[in-house]
Design a protein around this motif. Structure first.
Motif, PDB file in Angstrom:
ATOM      1  N   UNK A 753      13.119   4.698  -5.256  1.00 36.65           N
ATOM      2  CA  UNK A 753      14.003   5.813  -5.598  1.00 36.65           C
ATOM      3  C   UNK A 753      13.290   7.158  -5.614  1.00 36.65           C
ATOM      4  N   UNK A 754      11.959   7.169  -5.614  1.00 39.17           N
ATOM      5  CA  UNK A 754      11.192   8.403  -5.689  1.00 39.17           C
ATOM      6  C   UNK A 754      10.311   8.557  -4.457  1.00 39.17           C
ATOM      7  N   UNK A 755      10.036   9.808  -4.125  1.00 41.19           N
ATOM      8  CA  UNK A 755       9.115  10.097  -3.028  1.00 41.19           C
ATOM      9  C   UNK A 755       8.039  11.029  -3.562  1.00 41.19           C
ATOM     10  N   UNK A 756       6.986  10.491  -4.118  1.00 44.17           N
ATOM     11  CA  UNK A 756       5.956  11.351  -4.739  1.00 44.17           C
ATOM     12  C   UNK A 756       5.184  12.155  -3.700  1.00 44.17           C
ATOM     13  N   UNK A 757       4.620  13.251  -4.166  1.00 45.01           N
ATOM     14  CA  UNK A 757       3.774  14.070  -3.294  1.00 45.01           C
ATOM     15  C   UNK A 757       2.349  13.537  -3.246  1.00 45.01           C
ATOM     16  N   UNK A 758       1.921  12.895  -4.330  1.00 43.23           N
ATOM     17  CA  UNK A 758       0.561  12.355  -4.413  1.00 43.23           C
ATOM     18  C   UNK A 758       0.622  11.054  -5.203  1.00 43.23           C
ATOM     19  N   UNK A 759      -0.237  10.080  -4.832  1.00 40.12           N
ATOM     20  CA  UNK A 759      -0.355   8.837  -5.584  1.00 40.12           C
ATOM     21  C   UNK A 759      -1.776   8.724  -6.115  1.00 40.12           C
ATOM     22  N   UNK A 760      -1.879   8.364  -7.407  1.00 41.53           N
ATOM     23  CA  UNK A 760      -3.188   8.098  -8.031  1.00 41.53           C
ATOM     24  C   UNK A 760      -3.224   6.613  -8.356  1.00 41.53           C
ATOM     25  N   UNK A 761      -4.193   5.885  -7.788  1.00 46.37           N
ATOM     26  CA  UNK A 761      -4.213   4.428  -7.880  1.00 46.37           C
ATOM     27  C   UNK A 761      -5.479   3.940  -8.571  1.00 46.37           C
ATOM     28  N   UNK A 762      -5.308   2.941  -9.446  1.00 48.20           N
ATOM     29  CA  UNK A 762      -6.437   2.174  -9.971  1.00 48.20           C
ATOM     30  C   UNK A 762      -6.630   0.958  -9.065  1.00 48.20           C
ATOM     31  N   UNK A 763      -7.852   0.487  -8.938  1.00 49.29           N
ATOM     32  CA  UNK A 763      -8.124  -0.650  -8.050  1.00 49.29           C
ATOM     33  C   UNK A 763      -7.905  -1.986  -8.736  1.00 49.29           C
ATOM     34  N   UNK A 764      -8.385  -2.118  -9.947  1.00 44.76           N
ATOM     35  CA  UNK A 764      -8.391  -3.410 -10.620  1.00 44.76           C
ATOM     36  C   UNK A 764      -7.201  -3.499 -11.570  1.00 44.76           C
ATOM     37  N   UNK A 765      -6.183  -4.252 -11.143  1.00 44.76           N
ATOM     38  CA  UNK A 765      -4.966  -4.431 -11.919  1.00 44.76           C
ATOM     39  C   UNK A 765      -4.786  -5.901 -12.249  1.00 44.76           C
ATOM     40  N   UNK A 782       7.792  10.368   7.369  1.00 44.22           N
ATOM     41  CA  UNK A 782       7.006   9.394   8.123  1.00 44.22           C
ATOM     42  C   UNK A 782       5.518   9.551   7.968  1.00 44.22           C
ATOM     43  N   UNK A 783       5.088  10.539   7.190  1.00 50.67           N
ATOM     44  CA  UNK A 783       3.657  10.749   6.974  1.00 50.67           C
ATOM     45  C   UNK A 783       3.194   9.974   5.745  1.00 50.67           C
ATOM     46  N   UNK A 784       1.952   9.584   5.766  1.00 51.01           N
ATOM     47  CA  UNK A 784       1.395   8.869   4.620  1.00 51.01           C
ATOM     48  C   UNK A 784       1.300   9.803   3.422  1.00 51.01           C
ATOM     49  N   UNK A 785       1.683   9.291   2.264  1.00 49.38           N
ATOM     50  CA  UNK A 785       1.573  10.070   1.028  1.00 49.38           C
ATOM     51  C   UNK A 785       0.094  10.151   0.641  1.00 49.38           C
ATOM     52  N   UNK A 786      -0.411  11.366   0.376  1.00 47.75           N
ATOM     53  CA  UNK A 786      -1.831  11.482  -0.011  1.00 47.75           C
ATOM     54  C   UNK A 786      -2.142  10.609  -1.226  1.00 47.75           C
ATOM     55  N   UNK A 787      -3.269   9.930  -1.156  1.00 50.91           N
ATOM     56  CA  UNK A 787      -3.618   8.948  -2.174  1.00 50.91           C
ATOM     57  C   UNK A 787      -5.005   9.237  -2.731  1.00 50.91           C
ATOM     58  N   UNK A 788      -5.113   9.182  -4.062  1.00 56.54           N
ATOM     59  CA  UNK A 788      -6.386   9.363  -4.751  1.00 56.54           C
ATOM     60  C   UNK A 788      -6.703   8.070  -5.501  1.00 56.54           C
ATOM     61  N   UNK A 789      -7.877   7.500  -5.252  1.00 58.30           N
ATOM     62  CA  UNK A 789      -8.320   6.336  -6.018  1.00 58.30           C
ATOM     63  C   UNK A 789      -9.066   6.836  -7.251  1.00 58.30           C
ATOM     64  N   UNK A 790      -8.564   6.471  -8.437  1.00 55.89           N
ATOM     65  CA  UNK A 790      -9.180   6.865  -9.714  1.00 55.89           C
ATOM     66  C   UNK A 790      -9.394   5.587 -10.508  1.00 55.89           C
ATOM     67  N   UNK A 791     -10.600   5.028 -10.382  1.00 59.16           N
ATOM     68  CA  UNK A 791     -10.833   3.685 -10.903  1.00 59.16           C
ATOM     69  C   UNK A 791     -12.247   3.576 -11.432  1.00 59.16           C
ATOM     70  N   UNK A 792     -12.439   2.661 -12.383  1.00 59.21           N
ATOM     71  CA  UNK A 792     -13.785   2.361 -12.873  1.00 59.21           C
ATOM     72  C   UNK A 792     -14.553   1.488 -11.900  1.00 59.21           C
ATOM     73  N   UNK A 793     -13.870   0.903 -10.935  1.00 58.66           N
ATOM     74  CA  UNK A 793     -14.500   0.016  -9.952  1.00 58.66           C
ATOM     75  C   UNK A 793     -14.810   0.815  -8.702  1.00 58.66           C
ATOM     76  N   UNK A 794     -16.010   0.641  -8.159  1.00 56.91           N
ATOM     77  CA  UNK A 794     -16.386   1.334  -6.935  1.00 56.91           C
ATOM     78  C   UNK A 794     -15.586   0.803  -5.757  1.00 56.91           C
ATOM     79  N   UNK A 795     -15.332   1.676  -4.805  1.00 59.26           N
ATOM     80  CA  UNK A 795     -14.556   1.316  -3.621  1.00 59.26           C
ATOM     81  C   UNK A 795     -15.490   1.211  -2.434  1.00 59.26           C
TER      82      UNK A 795
END
Length: 831
Positions: A753-765, A782-795
């Motif tokens: 239902x939502x189309x965010x401008x940015x996504x902030x994701x944790x890795x370990x869920x 059709x463009x990918x939503x910009x994504x920021x990984x904000x996690x205690x686990x290294x990527x």
């Protein structure tokens, strides 16, 4: 034929003395006499050898006795000095060994002098042991001073000196005896040789030469076979008792021999792999050509003799991880290669367990600490209202200690990454001046707590390098932290940045402390190396080791040197970025119209801290020219400018056709009332008096950029820690709409239902990884939503390429996250 059968055959083929005597029966009496005489000479030689060995053993016993007595005395002295029972652990074994050595000692039966010396040595030893026992008892019951007084009497030293003298006399006597025995043996050998020649001359020369040659030949052949068999048995036993798998490869690269450990590891019998190429098991010689060329053997030397973390094939097809060590065995048939395979499966399993543990530590400790630090930072900034001074001080203490704990956790994790080769360092174009400025600001609290001033000396222009901003910030912060600990109260720590003539960026951290101790200089950059301060405080011993590794990954150099005025300078240099890079401050640009250089620098720093780029002009004419050349998001305007004033410039901008509608923020030393009128004129966003208030300035910037047409972005934040969600929302809420999700299911439902401008994701869920959401993060365009990984686990580096930014909890602070969100949103708006 089995080895047992070979032994039996060799034993049965030994030459017979009776047959040899029968063959020489023409001279029986002379031959028998010769044999008897030779036997007597042999017994005499054996007696001399036995006596020499006994003499040597007696010398060794005397030396061993003195050595063990020294060990006991060293243990006793360590206990007397320190009072620690740990020093007495070697004492009892050494004492028992001394008594055993004395009990085993026997003088020569015909030498009364040596017997007296031995008796004297035993008496001295007993007195010395009793004296050491007495000192230990005094130390235990009456303390160090009494024990020291007892030691100072010198009795123990005199006894020890006497023991050395007696033992020396015994050793000298035995050496003299040995020399006499050698001389006697030499003379006897010469006489034997002469007599032998005289007796042989009386024999039939031809017959005896032939018979002697035949007997000796047969004996030599038999001895050679026995020696060869024994050598083979020894080698086989050594190979079979070695826990590592050993393969002997002939010059063609085929397997010649393997030991029992190889059979057990690989599942093959030895005959199954005989003469088969080593490539069926292990790839150590890739390419074409001769085996020696492929394996890197040149002039009898291997270019590389150790290969870590390789795989060998088991008979059932599975791969076994091994470390391979190779050596060269030169034989008449050519150079053979000995390959040793060490099974590292257990080490791999332990490494996986360690990685799992480090991952758990990373997530379970850094995530809650991130919430704690973020919440404390918001409280300190006044998000929950003004705080009393006492409460603010307590919050600062809690925040500083939380960050200290975070740094310790990060250091431990970084050391683990360095050891495993997993330390990731980005090489993006960054402004090192901004990195050093952040380090200066972040160190203010640490300096204030220690009573040390933090002074920062930065150039006016940007210093662009290719590097990892977070890692370089970590280096500067480590150096500043060490400098603060080393500095006396009331002194200053100076942080500097300069560009050298050699085209390098040079960062320096100077302190006014006592300097680096000489004994610590050579190991200062080692892991877990720590130098105690005068106050007894020590660090973790990891910061400088990690800093050296990070600087090395940037192809730079780190060092320290003594300052001429006292104290120490730590410095590192890295290459400047030669090609023009992208603007690290983003594309939202503000125009600063200010003629005072100091105020202009402060404004530029505030704007950069909020994540925006800026340009500076010093007059109204330059401002008009800049506005005509390009567009800006806002104008920061001083009133007192050379020539036309700032207020006049604002009016003309609003009155021109078409009017310039960009937001204007007045930054001036004059209050609005002094200009005339209580309301802010000309639809100006805010009127900020000098000196600047950072919070008010940041709020004015957000208002101005809001008026410039920037919409309030929607941010989807996925994290299973509710505290982190709340803290991030509190930090971003004024300028963004936050959608919170604690699991993948909730996030997927929101995306319907939502189309965010940015996504902030944790890795370990709990139900997977935040990266599992990436296929759904596609906007309506059709463009990918910009994504920021904000996690205690290294990527991993591969996963990092799929997102727009990566921040590590407890390493990237909440302001870093906010600045990253702003940058990503701006980039999204420009697409």
């Amino acid at each position: 034929m089995t080895r047992r059968e070979q032994r039996a055959e060799l034993a049965g083929r030994a030459p017979s003395l009776a047959r040899s005597l029968l063959a020489a029966s023409i001279l029986p009496f002379l031959f028998v006499g010769l044999i008897v005489w030779l036997g007597a000479e042999y017994r005499r030689a054996e007696t001399v050898r036995t006596q020499a060995r006994a003499s040597f053993d007696r010398r060794i016993d005397a030396i061993t006795l003195l050595s063990r007595m020294k060990d006991a005395e060293t243990s006793q002295r360590g206990f007397v000095i320190t009072g620690s029972p740990a020093f007495l652990l070697p004492y009892a074994p050494a004492r028992a060994a001394i008594e055993t050595t004395l009990a085993a000692g026997r003088p020569r039966a015909f030498d009364a002098a040596q017997a007296r010396r031995l008796a004297m040595l035993r008496a001295l030893t007993a007195r010395k042991l009793a004296e050491m026992d007495r000192i230990i008892a005094i130390r235990r019951t009456r303390g160090l001073d009494a024990a020291a007084q007892a030691v100072s009497s010198g009795l123990g030293e005199r006894l020890m000196d006497r023991m050395r003298a007696v033992a020396g006399e015994m050793i000298a006597a035995e050496e003299a005896l040995g020399k006499r025995q050698v001389a006697a043996y030499t003379e006897r050998s010469r006489l034997t040789r002469d007599l032998a020649w005289m007796m042989l001359a009386a024999l039939s020369i031809l017959l005896m030469i032939g018979l002697t040659a035949l007997v000796r030949l047969r004996q030599a052949r038999h001895a050679a076979k026995v020696e060869a068999f024994e050598a083979a048995e020894r080698n086989r036993t050594i190979l079979d008792s070695t826990i590592d798998a050993l393969l002997i490869l002939n010059p063609s690269g085929t397997i010649e021999t393997m030991n029992a450990a190889a059979t057990s590891m690989l599942g093959y019998a030895e005959n199954e792999l005989s003469r088969r190429d080593v490539a069926v098991l292990l790839d150590i010689a890739p390419g074409n050509g001769s085996f020696h060329t492929r394996v890197g053997l040149v002039d009898g030397q291997l270019r590389a003799s150790f290969f870590a973390d390789r795989a060998v094939r088991h008979r059932d097809g599975r791969l076994i991880p091994v470390d391979v060590a190779m050596g060269v065995m030169s034989l008449p048939s050519g150079d053979h290669i000995v390959a040793s395979l060490r099974d590292i499966s257990e080490r791999k399993r332990i490494e996986r367990m360690k990685d799992d543990l480090m991952s758990t530590v990373s997530h379970e400790l850094r995530t809650p600490l991130t919430s704690v630090v973020g919440a404390l930072g918001l409280l300190r900034a006044g998000s929950a209202g003004a705080l009393p001074d006492a409460a603010r001080r307590l919050i600062e203490i809690a925040e500083n200690n939380s960050r200290r704990l975070i740094r310790l956790i990060n250091d431990m994790l970084d050391i683990d990454r360095i050891e495993s080769g997993k330390l990731h360092v980005a090489r993006d174009p960054i402004d090192l001046c901004d990195v050093v400025a952040r380090a200066c600001e972040g160190s203010e609290g640490l300096g204030a707590a220690a009573g040390v001033r933090i002074e920062c000396r930065l150039p006016n222009a940007a210093v662009i390098v290719a590097g990892d901003a977070d890692r370089l910030l970590q280096v500067v912060t480590n150096l500043v932290s060490n400098a603060v600990r080393a500095s006396p109260q009331g002194k200053a720590v100076t942080i500097g940045l300069a560009v050298t003539a050699a085209g390098k960026a040079l960062v320096t951290v100077d302190d006014e402390g006592p300097g680096i101790p000489p004994a610590f200089r050579e190991r200062i950059f080692g892991r877990f190396e720590r130098a105690e301060r005068d106050d007894g405080s020590v660090g973790t011993g990891l910061g400088l080791a990690i800093s050296r590794e990070i600087v090395s990954r940037h192809d730079g150099t780190i060092w320290f040197e003594d300052r001429s005025g006292g104290g120490t300078r730590f410095a590192f240099s890295i290459d400047l970025r030669r090609s023009a890079g992208t603007d690290v401050l983003g594309d939202t640009r503000l125009l600063i119209c200010e003629d005072d250089d100091a105020i202009a620098e402060i404004l530029e720093a505030f704007v950069a801290e909020e994540g925006y780029a800026s340009e500076r002009v010093a007059s109204a004419e330059e401002a008009r020219a800049a506005l005509a050349a390009r567009s800006y998001s806002a104008l920061l305007l001083d009133l007192k400018l050379p020539g036309e004033g700032g207020l006049s410039l604002a009016r003309t901008l609003r009155d021109q056709v078409p009017p310039v509608s960009l937001p204007i923020i007045i930054v001036s030393a004059s209050a609005p009332e002094t200009i005339g009128g209580g309301a802010t004129p000309l639809d100006i966003v805010d009127w900020i008096e000098k000196p600047l208030e950072p919070e008010r300035f940041a709020a004015a910037l957000r208002t101005a950029l809001g008026r410039s047409g920037s919409k309030r972005p929607t941010i989807l934040h996925l994290d299973d820690d509710q505290d982190v969600l709340d803290v991030v929302a509190a930090g971003l809420q004024p300028e963004a709409r936050i959608l919170k999700a604690t699991d993948l299911g909730t996030a997927r439902h929101l995306l319907q239902t939502e189309s965010p401008d940015v996504a902030i994701l944790d890795l370990q869920l709990a139900d997977g990884s935040g990266l599992d959401l990436l296929p759904m993060l596609v906007g309506a365009d059709g463009l990918a939503i910009p994504t920021i990984v904000y996690s205690a686990q290294d990527i991993s580096a591969e996963a990092a390429q799929r997102v727009d930014a990566v921040l590590v909890k407890a390493r990237g602070s909440l302001p870093d996250l906010a600045a990253t969100v702003r940058r990503v949103v701006r980039q999204r708006e420009l697409q």
